[in-house]
Structures are given as structure tokens and as C-alpha cells.
Design a protein around this motif. Structure first.
Motif, PDB file in Angstrom:
ATOM      1  N   ASP A  76       8.061  62.186   5.439  1.00 50.10           N
ATOM      2  CA  ASP A  76       9.159  61.445   4.832  1.00 50.10           C
ATOM      3  C   ASP A  76      10.230  61.120   5.872  1.00 50.10           C
ATOM      4  OD1 ASP A  76      10.589  60.294   2.678  1.00 50.10           O
ATOM      5  OD2 ASP A  76      11.848  62.081   2.556  1.00 50.10           O
ATOM      6  N   GLY A  77      10.586  59.859   5.948  1.00 54.58           N
ATOM      7  CA  GLY A  77      11.571  59.417   6.921  1.00 54.58           C
ATOM      8  C   GLY A  77      10.975  58.964   8.238  1.00 54.58           C
ATOM      9  N   TRP A  78       9.703  59.291   8.463  1.00 60.49           N
ATOM     10  CA  TRP A  78       9.027  58.904   9.706  1.00 60.49           C
ATOM     11  C   TRP A  78       7.951  57.856   9.464  1.00 60.49           C
ATOM     12  CZ3 TRP A  78      11.146  60.333  14.140  1.00 60.49           C
ATOM     13  CH2 TRP A  78      11.984  61.448  14.142  1.00 60.49           C
ATOM     14  N   GLN A  79       7.769  57.447   8.218  1.00 61.68           N
ATOM     15  CA  GLN A  79       6.700  56.516   7.866  1.00 61.68           C
ATOM     16  C   GLN A  79       5.364  57.065   8.399  1.00 61.68           C
ATOM     17  OE1 GLN A  79       8.758  52.866   9.247  1.00 61.68           O
ATOM     18  NE2 GLN A  79       8.913  52.323   7.078  1.00 61.68           N
ATOM     19  N   ASP A  80       4.579  56.303   9.152  1.00 59.91           N
ATOM     20  CA  ASP A  80       3.286  56.803   9.639  1.00 59.91           C
ATOM     21  C   ASP A  80       3.334  57.225  11.103  1.00 59.91           C
ATOM     22  OD1 ASP A  80       1.867  56.456   7.198  1.00 59.91           O
ATOM     23  OD2 ASP A  80       1.764  54.306   7.588  1.00 59.91           O
ATOM     24  N   ASN A  81       4.539  57.395  11.635  1.00 57.41           N
ATOM     25  CA  ASN A  81       4.691  57.827  13.019  1.00 57.41           C
ATOM     26  C   ASN A  81       4.616  59.344  13.122  1.00 57.41           C
ATOM     27  OD1 ASN A  81       5.691  55.115  14.259  1.00 57.41           O
ATOM     28  ND2 ASN A  81       6.950  55.412  12.438  1.00 57.41           N
ATOM     29  N   ILE A  82       4.285  59.811  14.320  1.00 59.06           N
ATOM     30  CA  ILE A  82       4.271  61.240  14.623  1.00 59.06           C
ATOM     31  C   ILE A  82       5.041  61.442  15.922  1.00 59.06           C
ATOM     32  CG2 ILE A  82       2.869  63.286  15.099  1.00 59.06           C
ATOM     33  CD1 ILE A  82       0.516  61.847  13.721  1.00 59.06           C
ATOM     34  N   VAL A  83       5.929  62.437  15.933  1.00 63.98           N
ATOM     35  CA  VAL A  83       6.661  62.794  17.145  1.00 63.98           C
ATOM     36  C   VAL A  83       6.404  64.271  17.445  1.00 63.98           C
ATOM     37  CG1 VAL A  83       8.926  62.945  18.255  1.00 63.98           C
ATOM     38  CG2 VAL A  83       8.451  61.076  16.645  1.00 63.98           C
ATOM     39  N   LEU A  84       5.940  64.551  18.658  1.00 64.90           N
ATOM     40  CA  LEU A  84       5.704  65.916  19.110  1.00 64.90           C
ATOM     41  C   LEU A  84       6.753  66.267  20.158  1.00 64.90           C
ATOM     42  CD1 LEU A  84       1.822  65.798  19.662  1.00 64.90           C
ATOM     43  CD2 LEU A  84       3.071  66.297  17.549  1.00 64.90           C
ATOM     44  N   VAL A  85       7.468  67.371  19.950  1.00 62.89           N
ATOM     45  CA  VAL A  85       8.523  67.789  20.866  1.00 62.89           C
ATOM     46  C   VAL A  85       8.106  69.104  21.523  1.00 62.89           C
ATOM     47  CG1 VAL A  85      10.960  68.346  21.124  1.00 62.89           C
ATOM     48  CG2 VAL A  85      10.240  66.685  19.383  1.00 62.89           C
ATOM     49  N   PHE A  86       8.005  69.087  22.850  1.00 66.33           N
ATOM     50  CA  PHE A  86       7.588  70.247  23.633  1.00 66.33           C
ATOM     51  C   PHE A  86       8.776  70.767  24.446  1.00 66.33           C
ATOM     52  CE2 PHE A  86       3.892  67.659  22.941  1.00 66.33           C
ATOM     53  CZ  PHE A  86       2.803  68.509  22.857  1.00 66.33           C
ATOM     54  N   GLY A  87       9.092  72.061  24.313  1.00 66.32           N
ATOM     55  CA  GLY A  87      10.068  72.709  25.171  1.00 66.32           C
ATOM     56  C   GLY A  87      11.409  72.011  25.209  1.00 66.32           C
ATOM     57  N   GLN A  88      11.911  71.775  26.437  1.00 66.67           N
ATOM     58  CA  GLN A  88      13.181  71.091  26.667  1.00 66.67           C
ATOM     59  C   GLN A  88      12.869  69.712  27.255  1.00 66.67           C
ATOM     60  OE1 GLN A  88      16.132  72.560  25.716  1.00 66.67           O
ATOM     61  NE2 GLN A  88      14.782  74.175  24.903  1.00 66.67           N
ATOM     62  N   PRO A  89      12.714  68.712  26.423  1.00 67.26           N
ATOM     63  CA  PRO A  89      12.199  67.420  26.902  1.00 67.26           C
ATOM     64  C   PRO A  89      13.193  66.639  27.743  1.00 67.26           C
ATOM     65  CG  PRO A  89      12.807  67.267  24.594  1.00 67.26           C
ATOM     66  CD  PRO A  89      12.950  68.716  24.966  1.00 67.26           C
ATOM     67  N   ARG A  90      12.647  65.948  28.751  1.00 62.25           N
ATOM     68  CA  ARG A  90      13.429  65.010  29.561  1.00 62.25           C
ATOM     69  C   ARG A  90      12.880  63.585  29.443  1.00 62.25           C
ATOM     70  NH1 ARG A  90      11.864  69.137  32.768  1.00 62.25           N
ATOM     71  NH2 ARG A  90      10.354  67.771  33.823  1.00 62.25           N
ATOM     72  N   THR A  91      11.584  63.484  29.134  1.00 61.28           N
ATOM     73  CA  THR A  91      10.893  62.202  29.128  1.00 61.28           C
ATOM     74  C   THR A  91      10.021  62.106  27.891  1.00 61.28           C
ATOM     75  OG1 THR A  91      10.832  62.268  31.546  1.00 61.28           O
ATOM     76  CG2 THR A  91       9.365  60.688  30.464  1.00 61.28           C
ATOM     77  N   ALA A  92       9.894  60.891  27.341  1.00 59.64           N
ATOM     78  CA  ALA A  92       9.038  60.659  26.173  1.00 59.64           C
ATOM     79  C   ALA A  92       7.890  59.729  26.541  1.00 59.64           C
ATOM     80  CB  ALA A  92       9.844  60.052  25.028  1.00 59.64           C
ATOM     81  N   ILE A  93       6.701  60.055  26.061  1.00 62.39           N
ATOM     82  CA  ILE A  93       5.526  59.186  26.137  1.00 62.39           C
ATOM     83  C   ILE A  93       5.396  58.470  24.796  1.00 62.39           C
ATOM     84  CG2 ILE A  93       3.018  59.086  26.339  1.00 62.39           C
ATOM     85  CD1 ILE A  93       3.154  61.638  28.023  1.00 62.39           C
ATOM     86  N   PHE A  94       5.277  57.142  24.836  1.00 62.03           N
ATOM     87  CA  PHE A  94       5.043  56.353  23.625  1.00 62.03           C
ATOM     88  C   PHE A  94       3.625  55.800  23.661  1.00 62.03           C
ATOM     89  CE2 PHE A  94       9.572  56.539  23.682  1.00 62.03           C
ATOM     90  CZ  PHE A  94      10.003  56.367  22.378  1.00 62.03           C
ATOM     91  N   ALA A  95       2.851  56.078  22.615  1.00 60.41           N
ATOM     92  CA  ALA A  95       1.490  55.549  22.493  1.00 60.41           C
ATOM     93  C   ALA A  95       1.326  55.005  21.083  1.00 60.41           C
ATOM     94  CB  ALA A  95       0.456  56.649  22.760  1.00 60.41           C
ATOM     95  N   HIS A  96       1.108  53.708  20.956  1.00 56.50           N
ATOM     96  CA  HIS A  96       0.993  53.133  19.606  1.00 56.50           C
ATOM     97  C   HIS A  96      -0.404  53.364  19.042  1.00 56.50           C
ATOM     98  CE1 HIS A  96      -1.367  49.354  20.241  1.00 56.50           C
ATOM     99  NE2 HIS A  96      -0.833  49.344  21.443  1.00 56.50           N
ATOM    100  N   ILE A  97      -0.461  53.629  17.744  1.00 59.24           N
ATOM    101  CA  ILE A  97      -1.724  54.008  17.115  1.00 59.24           C
ATOM    102  C   ILE A  97      -2.365  52.871  16.327  1.00 59.24           C
ATOM    103  CG2 ILE A  97      -1.010  56.419  16.981  1.00 59.24           C
ATOM    104  CD1 ILE A  97      -0.531  56.062  13.990  1.00 59.24           C
ATOM    105  N   ASP A  98      -1.666  51.752  16.169  1.00 58.91           N
ATOM    106  CA  ASP A  98      -2.220  50.649  15.389  1.00 58.91           C
ATOM    107  C   ASP A  98      -3.126  49.774  16.237  1.00 58.91           C
ATOM    108  OD1 ASP A  98       0.281  49.956  16.730  1.00 58.91           O
ATOM    109  OD2 ASP A  98      -0.022  47.960  15.884  1.00 58.91           O
ATOM    110  N   SER A  99      -3.904  48.934  15.567  1.00 59.51           N
ATOM    111  CA  SER A  99      -4.776  47.978  16.249  1.00 59.51           C
ATOM    112  C   SER A  99      -4.534  46.575  15.692  1.00 59.51           C
ATOM    113  CB  SER A  99      -6.251  48.348  16.047  1.00 59.51           C
ATOM    114  OG  SER A  99      -6.668  48.036  14.726  1.00 59.51           O
ATOM    115  N   ILE A 100      -5.090  45.593  16.403  1.00 59.13           N
ATOM    116  CA  ILE A 100      -5.133  44.237  15.853  1.00 59.13           C
ATOM    117  C   ILE A 100      -6.218  44.190  14.768  1.00 59.13           C
ATOM    118  CG2 ILE A 100      -4.172  43.028  17.828  1.00 59.13           C
ATOM    119  CD1 ILE A 100      -7.902  43.149  17.380  1.00 59.13           C
TER     120      ILE A 100
END
Length: 335
Positions: A76-100
Motif C-alpha cells: 500500500d502506497g508503493w503500487q507495484d514497486n519494490i524498494v530494498l534498503v540495505f545498511g546505511q545507503p549512499r547510492t540507489a540502483i533503479f531497475a524497471h520491471i515492466d516490459s513493452i
């Protein structure tokens, strides 16, 4: 769809230093069973939920063997997205899961989702209330008037995607939807040893985006993260070749801040891994949403190149995949 009963790559998981010392061995021992499963999941833009469910189940099992168990944000509030948070983050990796893909309109006519390749004879799959569908695409010479050859009228609004045909040779993997299931697969490999960082599995990228802006707001305000890497797949062109390493994009339709891109290039040089520089005037990624957000995000697209873009036959060199995984591991430690 059942999840592969072994955590993909655990027994032969390699960091970038292993890839450097044993590149041929690493390439030949990479396990692509998980990638095969990812490519087979029906999840065009707007219908990412089946892939979201698969990833949540996979992460729930796999994280037991990861170096750090992440905080998992979804639902709820994230729609179909997933965010994983590890430790003390400095950088985020974005990978889209949808297709054409395609949406069935009226009388079995098709409306594209994103920018799929269109050619007579392509096999499309999906399902409506009357059952599973496997149809054949019919296109005019310009690929603009599209419909399907099918013995009944498919319910309007039904989505269709390319029929998966996963192929693996000594040097290549090939299937529909390497863009971006390979970017997702790469992020999952990095997750195994990631200590500090964020991994975002985003939605809608192929059809204009829409989710990254509010995710960026959250991770900037909650974790002060303002730098990102885009784990996506780019094109083989006259300047970007198979087997020459992961591509670092200096620009596409968007132009990221050059000082940040130079930092990524310096890290690539320091890693010793093979890479190539990309300069394009078209194409886009989750980076465009980060750049247009009201938050000071730096971003850079880093991904393996593929041939036969947005078709059922997307093809990527294994050596470029190995370089992509290794460089992401290295960057997430040093950014």
C-alpha cells in the motif's frame, strides 16, 4: 510460476575481483535459470503485479543467504514497486520491471505499449476471461496498422506480450524482455553481497514512467540518498559492440551531470573491468524522471548492450553481463 529452488548463483557467485582474475570461468559458470524465469513473466507497463509478486517471493527466500537482510518496502502506497534498503545507503540502483507489449483494442486491433518492434508473424501471448491466448501479429509494411490473427475476438483491454523463447549459447543469452529483466537479474546478483545501498524495482518505465518521482522523494527525504545508477539494457550500435564490456552512457535523450558520470568512468577504470562509453541522442530510462524531479539526484545509466531491441530476440553477450554485475558490485562499494 515456481521459483528456482536454488538461490541463483550462490554456489558460483563472484565479485568483480573474481571476474577480473577468471573472466572466462565466470562467464561459463553464470547461472541464468532465474533470468529465464524473469523473461517468461507477463508484466507489461501497467500490469507489473505478477512480476512484483514473483520478486517478493524470491527475495523472501533468497535474503536468508544475503550478506545483509534488507528492509523491504512494498504494498500500500508503493503500487507495484519494490524498494530494498540495505545498511546505511549512499547510492540507489533503479531497475524497471515492466516490459513493452500491446493492448487489444477493437476487433483484434492492437495498440502498442511503449515502443515494441512490429513484424508479421511475431507470436503474442496473454489471456482473457475466455482463456489463454497465443496469436500471430499481422502488420502492414510500415508496422503501423497492427492486429492479430486469432480465431475469436479477444476481449478489449487484454494485454499481449511476445512469446518467450529463451536461448543460451556459449557466448550469448537471447529472449524477449532482456530489457529489462536482465537489469533486474543484475540487481538481484548485487543484492547477495550488498552491505549499504538501495535497490529500486520500478514500474511504467517503458510507457512514460510515473513511479520514480515519488520513490526518489522518499529515499531522498528518509535516507538522504541523492545519487543513482540505472540498471537497464542499452543498444548495440556502430559505437557500442557485443563483448566489449558494459556500456556507461554519457548521454541519451537526457544529459546527466558530467562530473558524476566522470566519477563513474573513473571507478570503471579503477575496477579493471571492461567497459565502453555510449553517446546517443535518443532513448531514455528511469534517469529522466530523476533528473526532472525536484530533488538533486545525480544518475548514470550503466548496462550491457543488446541487439534486436524491443523484439522477441533481444540478444546480450555473456561477457558484457559479467562486466555489468562486477562493475555494479564495485561501484556500490566505492560510490
Amino acid at each position: 510460476m515456481p521459483i528456482h529452488n536454488q538461490i541463483c548463483g550462490q554456489t558460483q557467485k563472484a565479485n568483480c575481483f573474481y571476474i577480473l582474475l577468471h573472466p572466462k570461468l565466470y562467464v561459463t559458470t553464470m547461472n541464468f535459470d532465474l533470468l529465464r524465469q524473469l523473461c517468461a513473466i507477463h508484466a507489461p507497463s501497467g500490469e507489473e503485479a505478477p512480476l512484483t509478486d514473483f520478486l517478493l517471493e524470491y527475495i523472501g527466500q533468497a535474503q536468508q543467504n544475503w550478506k545483509v537482510k534488507p528492509t523491504i518496502l512494498h504494498g500500500d502506497g508503493w503500487q507495484d514497486n519494490i524498494v530494498l534498503v540495505f545498511g546505511q545507503p549512499r547510492t540507489a540502483i533503479f531497475a524497471h520491471i515492466d516490459s513493452i507489449g500491446f493492448t487489444v483494442r477493437y476487433d483484434n486491433k492492437l495498440v502498442p505499449i511503449g515502443g515494441p518492434d512490429t513484424e508479421n508473424g511475431y507470436k503474442l501471448v496473454g489471456k482473457d476471461a475466455h482463456g489463454a491466448i497465443e496469436a500471430t501479429m499481422v502488420a502492414d509494411e510500415e508496422g503501423e496498422i497492427l492486429c492479430i490473427d486469432y480465431p475469436r475476438v479477444v476481449e478489449r483491454g487484454t494485454s499481449l506480450t511476445f512469446k518467450p523463447d529463451f536461448r543460451e549459447t556459449e557466448d550469448f543469452v537471447q529472449c524477449c524482455y532482456m530489457d529489462n529483466r536482465l537489469g533486474v537479474w543484475t540487481a538481484l546478483q548485487v543484492a547477495e553481497t550488498l552491505e549499504n545501498g538501495i535497490i529500486v524495482f520500478s514500474t511504467w518505465e517503458e510507457h512514460g514512467g510515473g513511479s520514480v518521482a515519488y520513490i526518489a522523494k522518499y529515499i531522498y527525504e528518509q535516507y538522504a540518498v541523492k545519487q543513482a545508477l540505472i540498471s537497464d539494457i542499452t543498444w548495440v550500435t556502430e559505437g557500442v559492440k557485443h563483448g566489449e564490456g558494459v556500456a556507461i552512457s554519457i548521454r541519451d535523450r537526457g544529459i546527466p551531470r558530467r562530473s558524476y558520470v566522470n566519477k563513474i568512468i573513473d571507478l570503471a577504470k579503477a575496477s579493471g573491468l571492461k567497459y565502453q562509453l555510449e553517446v546517443e541522442g535518443a532513448g531514455g530510462s528511469d534517469g529522466k524522471e530523476l533528473q526532472s524531479s525536484p530533488y538533486p539526484f545525480d544518475w548514470c545509466f550503466v548496462g550491457a548492450p543488446e541487439d534486436h531491441v524491443h523484439s522477441p530476440n533481444e540478444k546480450v553477450h555473456k561477457a558484457d553481463i559479467a562486466a555489468m554485475v562486477g562493475l555494479y558490485e564495485y561501484m556500490m562499494k566505492h560510490l
